[in-house]
Design a protein around this motif. Structure first.
Motif, short mmCIF file in Angstrom:
data_model
loop_
_atom_site.label_atom_id
_atom_site.label_comp_id
_atom_site.label_asym_id
_atom_site.label_seq_id
_atom_site.Cartn_x
_atom_site.Cartn_y
_atom_site.Cartn_z
N GLN A 24 0.87 -1.12 0.20
CA GLN A 24 -0.06 0.00 -0.02
C GLN A 24 1.11 1.18 -0.18
OE1 GLN A 24 -0.55 -2.74 2.13
NE2 GLN A 24 -2.25 -3.47 0.91
N GLU A 25 1.92 1.22 0.75
CA GLU A 25 3.01 2.38 0.69
C GLU A 25 3.65 2.38 -0.73
OE1 GLU A 25 5.04 3.22 4.52
OE2 GLU A 25 4.90 0.87 4.47
N ILE A 26 3.93 1.34 -1.25
CA ILE A 26 4.52 1.50 -2.70
C ILE A 26 3.84 1.94 -3.86
CG2 ILE A 26 5.82 -0.06 -4.38
CD1 ILE A 26 6.65 -1.94 -2.26
N PHE A 27 2.40 1.40 -3.75
CA PHE A 27 1.52 1.81 -4.77
C PHE A 27 0.26 2.32 -4.05
CE2 PHE A 27 3.54 -2.27 -6.19
CZ PHE A 27 4.48 -1.63 -6.92
N PRO A 28 0.40 3.70 -3.57
CA PRO A 28 -0.95 4.19 -3.02
C PRO A 28 -1.97 4.70 -3.74
CG PRO A 28 0.66 6.01 -3.48
CD PRO A 28 1.38 4.76 -3.79
N GLY A 29 -2.31 4.20 -4.98
CA GLY A 29 -3.37 4.84 -5.58
C GLY A 29 -3.29 5.25 -7.03
N GLU A 30 -4.39 5.52 -7.96
CA GLU A 30 -4.20 6.08 -9.03
C GLU A 30 -5.25 7.16 -9.24
OE1 GLU A 30 -4.26 2.69 -11.37
OE2 GLU A 30 -6.56 2.73 -11.61
N SER A 31 -5.08 8.05 -10.32
CA SER A 31 -6.27 9.02 -11.00
C SER A 31 -6.06 9.06 -12.45
CB SER A 31 -5.67 10.26 -10.28
OG SER A 31 -4.63 10.60 -10.38
N SER A 32 -7.37 9.45 -12.76
CA SER A 32 -7.19 9.65 -14.27
C SER A 32 -7.53 11.28 -14.50
CB SER A 32 -8.48 9.03 -14.55
OG SER A 32 -9.83 9.30 -14.46
N PHE A 33 -7.43 11.53 -15.69
CA PHE A 33 -7.45 12.85 -16.00
C PHE A 33 -7.47 13.05 -17.55
CE2 PHE A 33 -3.07 12.04 -14.73
CZ PHE A 33 -2.36 12.57 -15.97
N ARG A 34 -8.52 14.10 -17.84
CA ARG A 34 -8.58 14.33 -19.45
C ARG A 34 -7.69 15.63 -19.65
NH1 ARG A 34 -10.23 10.50 -22.56
NH2 ARG A 34 -10.63 12.22 -24.06
N ILE A 35 -7.14 15.48 -20.69
CA ILE A 35 -6.15 16.50 -21.17
C ILE A 35 -6.54 17.65 -22.08
CG2 ILE A 35 -3.78 16.88 -21.91
CD1 ILE A 35 -3.04 14.11 -20.95
N LEU A 36 -7.07 17.08 -23.45
CA LEU A 36 -7.40 17.98 -24.50
C LEU A 36 -8.74 17.87 -24.75
CD1 LEU A 36 -4.66 17.00 -26.91
CD2 LEU A 36 -4.71 19.05 -25.60
N SER A 37 -9.57 16.85 -24.37
CA SER A 37 -11.03 16.99 -24.84
C SER A 37 -11.73 15.96 -24.11
CB SER A 37 -11.30 16.65 -26.27
OG SER A 37 -12.54 16.19 -26.61
N GLU A 38 -13.12 16.04 -23.69
CA GLU A 38 -13.89 15.05 -22.90
C GLU A 38 -14.13 13.81 -23.57
OE1 GLU A 38 -14.31 15.54 -19.98
OE2 GLU A 38 -14.00 17.54 -19.26
N SER A 39 -13.98 13.83 -25.02
CA SER A 39 -14.15 12.62 -25.74
C SER A 39 -12.93 12.24 -26.67
CB SER A 39 -15.34 13.02 -26.71
OG SER A 39 -15.14 13.92 -27.82
N GLY A 40 -12.88 11.16 -26.98
CA GLY A 40 -11.85 10.67 -27.97
C GLY A 40 -10.59 10.16 -26.96
N ASN A 41 -9.77 9.38 -27.76
CA ASN A 41 -8.81 8.70 -27.00
C ASN A 41 -7.68 9.38 -27.00
OD1 ASN A 41 -9.78 5.83 -27.04
ND2 ASN A 41 -9.95 6.18 -29.38
N SER A 89 -3.80 11.80 -29.68
CA SER A 89 -5.29 11.82 -29.51
C SER A 89 -5.89 11.86 -30.97
CB SER A 89 -5.72 13.29 -28.83
OG SER A 89 -7.09 13.26 -28.55
N ASP A 90 -7.20 11.15 -30.67
CA ASP A 90 -7.94 11.41 -31.91
C ASP A 90 -9.25 12.18 -32.05
OD1 ASP A 90 -9.57 9.76 -30.11
OD2 ASP A 90 -9.48 7.90 -31.91
N HIS A 91 -9.02 12.99 -30.88
CA HIS A 91 -10.56 13.97 -30.58
C HIS A 91 -10.92 14.68 -31.79
CE1 HIS A 91 -7.48 16.96 -29.59
NE2 HIS A 91 -8.51 17.84 -29.78
N GLU A 92 -10.07 15.06 -32.78
CA GLU A 92 -10.44 15.70 -34.06
C GLU A 92 -10.57 14.93 -35.21
OE1 GLU A 92 -8.60 20.17 -33.30
OE2 GLU A 92 -7.20 18.65 -34.04
N GLY A 93 -10.77 13.63 -34.87
CA GLY A 93 -10.90 12.65 -36.15
C GLY A 93 -9.61 11.66 -36.08
N SER A 94 -8.66 11.72 -37.00
CA SER A 94 -7.70 10.64 -36.98
C SER A 94 -6.67 11.07 -35.86
CB SER A 94 -6.82 10.71 -38.13
OG SER A 94 -6.37 12.01 -38.45
N PHE A 95 -5.60 10.30 -35.52
CA PHE A 95 -4.82 10.34 -34.31
C PHE A 95 -3.84 11.36 -34.80
CE2 PHE A 95 -5.96 6.69 -32.17
CZ PHE A 95 -5.98 7.01 -31.04
N ASN A 96 -3.57 12.26 -33.99
CA ASN A 96 -2.28 13.48 -34.31
C ASN A 96 -1.64 13.59 -32.95
OD1 ASN A 96 -2.87 15.06 -37.01
ND2 ASN A 96 -5.01 14.75 -36.19
#
Length: 352
Positions: free
Chosen positions: A173-190, A220-227
């Protein structure tokens, strides 16, 4: 007189020991190494101890000295009839034979905390979803992180797993205390394959990176294809605090992108390597590189037929390998001759 005899006797014993070693071992014991300078092979070589009949790709490494932690994506743990990717962690070693001038690579089997670190860190991310695109780095201020993408929100979202060096802690538990997620450029897309760079930034190891990261790249492909996109990191805010803060970030699409799929960027020093299915390649995804002059990225160059094939080459990782005469490029490919699906490969490339 007794002192003189004692010295003579000690010399005689020493002489007999040396003569015995010389006689048993031949001249090799006294031979100077024939190949002091170490090289990675110029031909693409499979990382046989890591590959399986399943898909093994999307690699991340620590900077190479002798042993290095490797974390990659694999569907080897999938249940029958399913296709699920997990992160796999393995420690490998490279050994240069100074007499024969040959390089060997093998998995390090040990129960020590250091060797088990990569394995346990990767396992701590496992879910029923897919985990891909690992990238690890350390900061002196807030510790070490493993970034990766998981598709639990309908598309791939970047996650951060914080971890500690195991020598100073006592429980998982001390070595791996948890994880979090976050969106960077858009709320949708990979959003996938994050990596850091800066004028003097170097991704070193779990103990910390050299100098401050100034920018983050990701695909990210939030504008269509991956860039490939670039995000400025503020000088007055720690990297992870900025990425995990609320609100989307402003990103710039790099000029090296095309209308095709430009994917999986990775930067070492001032050189970016990435995968693209743009026209002019050898087929499928090819590997390309581009150099940063302090202002702009150069026109991408294909890495050529010595590395690329008519099949897919993907997720390149470039490491300067300071104790070798050339650098090492690691990547995955579904070319024929492997164990099945995508396999992991490495090859020596010119210093940059």
């Amino acid at each position: 007189m007794n002192t003189l005899k004692a010295k003579i006797n000690r010399f005689a014993v020493f002489f007999l020991i040396v003569f015995g070693i010389f006689s048993l071992g031949g001249c090799h014991w006294f031979n100077a190494p024939k190949h002091r300078k170490a090289y990675f092979p110029s031909e693409v070589t499979a990382m046989e101890s890591l590959n399986t009949p399943f898909n093994d790709y999307n690699m991340d490494i620590q900077i190479l000295f002798h042993e290095m932690d490797v974390i990659f994506s694999s569907d080897r743990n999938s249940l029958p009839g399913s296709l699920q990717y997990d992160l796999i962690g393995i420690t490998v070693s490279f050994a240069w034979d100074q007499q024969e001038g040959t390089l060997s690579m093998q998995e390090v089997s040990s129960s020590s905390a250091g060797v088990q670190m990569a394995k346990n860190l990767a396992q701590s991310t496992h879910t029923s979803f897919n985990e891909r695109g690992p990238y690890s780095f350390g900061t002196p201020e807030s510790g070490s992180y493993l970034l990766f993408s998981r598709d639990d929100q309908g598309f791939f979202t970047v996650y951060a797993k914080k971890f500690q060096i195991p020598y100073s802690v006592s429980t998982p538990q001390e070595i791996f205390p948890g994880e979090s997620s976050f969106r960077i450029l858009s709320e949708s897309g990979n959003e996938m394959y994050p990596c850091l760079y800066g004028k003097a930034f170097e991704k070193v190891n779990n103990l910390g990176s050299r100098n401050r990261a100034e920018k983050l790249l990701l695909a990210s492909d939030h504008e269509g294809s991956f860039n490939i996109y670039e995000i400025d990191l503020p000088e007055n805010q720690e990297v992870m605090n900025f990425l995990q803060s609320e609100g989307l970030k402003q990103g710039k699409k790099l000029g090296i992108n095309t209308e095709f799929q430009d994917q999986a960027p990775f930067i070492s020093k001032s050189r970016m390597v990435f995968a693209s299915d743009r026209p002019g390649g050898f087929g499928g995804f090819d590997l390309y590189y581009s150099d940063f002059d302090g202002q702009n990225w150069s026109m991408p160059k294909n890495m050529g037929p010595e590395i690329n094939t008519e099949f897919d080459e993907f997720r390149p990782i470039l490491d300067p390998a300071p104790y070798y005469e050339n650098s090492i490029l690691l990547f995955s490919s579904n070319r024929p001759g492997g164990l099945g699906g995508f396999d992991l490969y490495f090859v020596g490339v010119d210093k940059f």
